[in-house]
Scaffold this active site. Sequence first.
Site, PDB file in Angstrom:
ATOM      1  N   CYS A  80       0.836  -1.215   0.000  1.00 58.03           N
ATOM      2  CA  CYS A  80       0.000   0.000   0.000  1.00 58.03           C
ATOM      3  C   CYS A  80       0.868   1.261   0.000  1.00 58.03           C
ATOM      4  CB  CYS A  80      -0.922  -0.011   1.217  1.00 58.03           C
ATOM      5  SG  CYS A  80      -2.055   1.386   1.229  1.00 58.03           S
ATOM      6  N   CYS A  84       0.099   4.846   7.023  1.00 58.75           N
ATOM      7  CA  CYS A  84      -0.572   4.641   8.326  1.00 58.75           C
ATOM      8  C   CYS A  84       0.410   3.988   9.309  1.00 58.75           C
ATOM      9  CB  CYS A  84      -1.807   3.769   8.154  1.00 58.75           C
ATOM     10  SG  CYS A  84      -2.890   4.369   6.831  1.00 58.75           S
ATOM     11  N   CYS A  87       0.127   0.210  10.390  1.00 62.90           N
ATOM     12  CA  CYS A  87      -0.230  -0.812   9.412  1.00 62.90           C
ATOM     13  C   CYS A  87       0.964  -1.544   8.797  1.00 62.90           C
ATOM     14  CB  CYS A  87      -1.066  -0.189   8.303  1.00 62.90           C
ATOM     15  SG  CYS A  87      -1.631  -1.455   7.143  1.00 62.90           S
ATOM     16  N   CYS A 124     -16.336  -9.306   5.409  1.00 64.25           N
ATOM     17  CA  CYS A 124     -15.805  -7.971   5.145  1.00 64.25           C
ATOM     18  C   CYS A 124     -14.538  -8.124   4.303  1.00 64.25           C
ATOM     19  CB  CYS A 124     -15.488  -7.278   6.470  1.00 64.25           C
ATOM     20  SG  CYS A 124     -14.860  -5.621   6.232  1.00 64.25           S
ATOM     21  N   CYS A 156     -19.508  -6.598   3.344  1.00 63.31           N
ATOM     22  CA  CYS A 156     -18.921  -5.301   3.688  1.00 63.31           C
ATOM     23  C   CYS A 156     -17.621  -5.178   2.896  1.00 63.31           C
ATOM     24  CB  CYS A 156     -18.632  -5.259   5.185  1.00 63.31           C
ATOM     25  SG  CYS A 156     -17.730  -3.796   5.728  1.00 63.31           S
ATOM     26  N   CYS A 216     -19.815   1.568   8.494  1.00 67.50           N
ATOM     27  CA  CYS A 216     -19.046   0.970   9.585  1.00 67.50           C
ATOM     28  C   CYS A 216     -17.829   1.874   9.787  1.00 67.50           C
ATOM     29  CB  CYS A 216     -18.627  -0.442   9.187  1.00 67.50           C
ATOM     30  SG  CYS A 216     -17.488  -1.206  10.338  1.00 67.50           S
ATOM     31  N   ARG A 288     -18.029  -3.338  17.714  1.00 63.29           N
ATOM     32  CA  ARG A 288     -17.282  -4.557  17.372  1.00 63.29           C
ATOM     33  C   ARG A 288     -15.927  -4.639  18.058  1.00 63.29           C
ATOM     34  NH1 ARG A 288     -17.173  -4.763  11.616  1.00 63.29           N
ATOM     35  NH2 ARG A 288     -19.257  -5.566  11.950  1.00 63.29           N
TER      36      ARG A 288
HETATM   37  S1  SF4 Z   1      -4.395   0.968   6.820  1.00 64.96           S
HETATM   38 FE1  SF4 Z   1      -2.727  -0.067   5.683  1.00 64.96          FE
HETATM   39  S2  SF4 Z   1      -3.718  -0.843   3.862  1.00 64.96           S
HETATM   40 FE2  SF4 Z   1      -5.111   0.696   4.724  1.00 64.96          FE
HETATM   41  S3  SF4 Z   1      -4.569   2.614   3.716  1.00 64.96           S
HETATM   42 FE3  SF4 Z   1      -3.336   2.527   5.581  1.00 64.96          FE
HETATM   43  S4  SF4 Z   1      -1.379   1.577   4.943  1.00 64.96           S
HETATM   44 FE4  SF4 Z   1      -2.888   1.161   3.335  1.00 64.96          FE
END
Ligand code: SF4
Length: 390
Positions: A80, A84, A87, A124, A156, A216, A288
């Site tokens: 990605c 984040c 993540c 989901c 979802c 959600c 949840r």
């Molecule tokens: S949470 Fe992870 S997968 Fe989702 S946008 Fe952020 S970096 Fe990308």
Amino acid sequence: MGKDNNVFNREVTSINNPHCGINSDFMSKVRHNWTKEEILEIYNRPMMDLLYEAATIHRKQHDPNVVQVSTLLSIKTGGCSEDCGYCPQAARYHTGVEGNDLMTVNHVKAQALRAREGGSSRVCMGAAWRNVKDGPEFDQVLDMVRTINKLDMEVCCTLGMVTENQAQRLAEAGLYAYNHNLDSSEEYYKEVISTRGYQDRLDTIDNVRKTNVTVCSGGIIGMGENIEDRAGMLVALSTLNPQPESTPINALVAVEGTPLEGEKPVEIWDMVRMVATTRIVLPETQVRLSAGRTQMSREGQAMCFFAGANSIFAGDKLLTTPNPDVNEDMKMFKLLGLNPQKPFTKKVQPQTVEAVDSQFEALGEKPKWTRPEHKIDRNEAAKAKRKLVK
Ligand code: SF4
């Protein structure tokens, strides 16, 4: 709601708690004007008062012995472009998560059937994308939505930012819910993510709200935020009108290589307080228990169910992080006398429109989702570490 529970409800509806000055009839009404101060006052109440109030409201709005079971399926893992801080799927950090291609529709169908056999009423599907792009991959996801809806399961998706047209196309395919978490307060969001802004999240939720798809949206605790940030997130969620139909409360799973790898595990009491406060502020929402359940004892989870949690994610993986085994969950349900929620209990099943009959065509939009790109030191450090490892 079950007959026996209605008897219980009649008994508790008139109870007001003389010790903490709570009028639960008043409190169980949906409000969109919560202030941070009010929410902090609730969060910080003596634990027994907080649990009593949350459980009372829970029984008014929901069957306390029914818990929704959802299965989270990573249909496109890793690689990605976002940053984040929590993540392991962000390509810029070294976490050992390998990127893979979008799953086939047949693979997704097989996984959904397995989930249904295991007691899940909802699937989901998560894709590690910044935002949805019109094209063959999105068309494939629409096919997945049609396929699962035809299995009579709630579907979802969590695919990143979406435009109104894309949300309409998902709705037409039979999508039941769209997940898009606010993660934290607006202030703390800037300490975790620099590749998009809080307003993008709110705009996506708004786009979903223009369709029949339910929303959600929740967040993560244990990212180094303070209690004010937790309350700030609940202000943002409660202000949404209507409030989200579903709100995941995640406890951070600190994965090695991510900027948040050094954060301490969330204390069970923080989780219980957060769940109970969410139940009071979002009385009609399904709350949840999401990431972090492997770190919780059965007793801790039972306390969360009592405090108002009425949904869990099942399956041995939550995207890329560990989750309790389905059999273990079913044993816990038996022990606690809980029953899995049937699909479409809260809202009727959406109809699926086939692609050839669609009223919405791909617009090939290129929306200007923001990229603030402000500097977050720990994100920069994790990125630099990846370069060293390479
Ligand atoms: S949470 Fe992870 S997968 Fe989702 S946008 Fe952020 S970096 Fe990308």
